[in-house]
Design an enzyme around this catalytic site. Structure first.
Site, short mmCIF file in Angstrom:
data_model
loop_
_atom_site.label_atom_id
_atom_site.label_comp_id
_atom_site.label_asym_id
_atom_site.label_seq_id
_atom_site.Cartn_x
_atom_site.Cartn_y
_atom_site.Cartn_z
N ILE A 183 1.25 -1.05 0.69
CA ILE A 183 -0.28 -0.07 0.10
C ILE A 183 0.76 1.48 -0.13
O ILE A 183 1.89 1.39 0.64
CB ILE A 183 -1.23 -0.43 1.34
CG1 ILE A 183 -2.03 1.36 1.06
CG2 ILE A 183 0.12 -0.22 2.79
CD1 ILE A 183 -3.22 1.06 2.24
N SER A 184 0.59 2.40 -1.11
CA SER A 184 1.47 3.12 -1.35
C SER A 184 1.71 4.29 -0.04
O SER A 184 0.52 4.30 0.75
CB SER A 184 1.32 3.79 -2.14
OG SER A 184 1.55 3.36 -3.54
N GLN A 185 2.50 5.26 0.30
CA GLN A 185 2.76 6.08 1.27
C GLN A 185 1.75 7.00 0.51
O GLN A 185 1.58 6.89 -0.37
CB GLN A 185 4.09 7.17 1.05
CG GLN A 185 4.35 7.70 -0.09
CD GLN A 185 5.99 7.58 0.62
OE1 GLN A 185 6.92 7.59 -0.48
NE2 GLN A 185 5.94 9.39 1.31
#
Length: 221
Positions: free
Chosen positions: A64-66
């Site tokens: 999950i991207s920042q």
């Protein structure tokens, strides 16, 4: 997604210090990120880390991207309430949940059935509606619901898959990381009169997009 939870303060601080402070100005995007409970889209034990300024593993070698990168990509889509959106790479479902807050309908394609199943559960647990999760090769797009006002690709490919460009509506916007496996350039395409304008948005690092028009499985290791 109503009321408060034990991470309300962390979510507010995430938006103010990681997102707004770094230049995100779209109030609808900021409101969506305050509302969607990001901790419901990470594996058990990672809940508090969900609001930190970093990507997190979600299984199957995916992440999950920042929060900041999610915000940049979402803002650049310039979503309107009636827009039809295609997401390539459902992952945990967090990005799809944000899109559902901002657009009319969301189709999200995930190559890995196990992640698609978990995303279904995460979205339901968070009370998100308006997202259809499809298991398949996202590099081929999803023609039954095309054309799309916006397309977001949440994994990196050597080039933007042609089927996605073909399925973009007139005036549509597409955001994707493009380049080598290690790090890429975030690219925005805008389709005008059948032609696409390419706008660079800066450097990023995403997991590879596997599929017919992305990285092949044997090339991604």
């Amino acid at each position: 997604m109503t009321g408060t939870d034990r991470f309300t303060r962390e979510r507010e601080e995430m938006v103010e210090f990681q997102v707004r402070a770094r230049g995100i100005r779209d109030e609808r995007v900021l409101a969506a990120m305050r509302k969607v409970p990001r901790h419901l889209f990470v594996p058990k034990g990672f809940e508090r880390a969900a609001y930190e300024d970093r990507p997190l593993p979600i299984g199957e070698g995916q992440t999950i991207s920042q929060p900041y990168i999610v915000a940049v990509m979402t803002e650049q889509l310039e979503l309107q309430p009636e827009d039809r959106v295609l997401e390539v790479g459902t992952g945990s479902g967090y990005q799809a949940a944000l899109l559902a807050e901002l657009a009319g309908s969301v189709i999200s394609i995930e190559r890995l059935a196990s992640l698609a199943d978990q995303a279904h559960k995460n979205l339901a647990r968070a009370g998100v509606t308006g997202v259809q999760v499809v298991v398949g090769d996202g590099t081929e797009g999803y023609s039954p619901e095309a054309p799309y006002d916006a397309i977001i690709v949440t994994a990196a490919s050597p080039g933007i898959p042609q089927p996605l460009i073909d399925q973009l509506a007139e005036g549509g916007r597409l955001i994707a990381p493009v380049g080598p496996r290690e790090c890429q350039d975030l690219i925005k395409l805008v389709k005008r009169k059948g032609r696409v304008e390419s706008i660079p948005l800066g450097g990023v690092c995403f997991v590879p997009l596997i599929g017919q028009f992305g990285w092949r499985g044997e090339d991604s290791s």
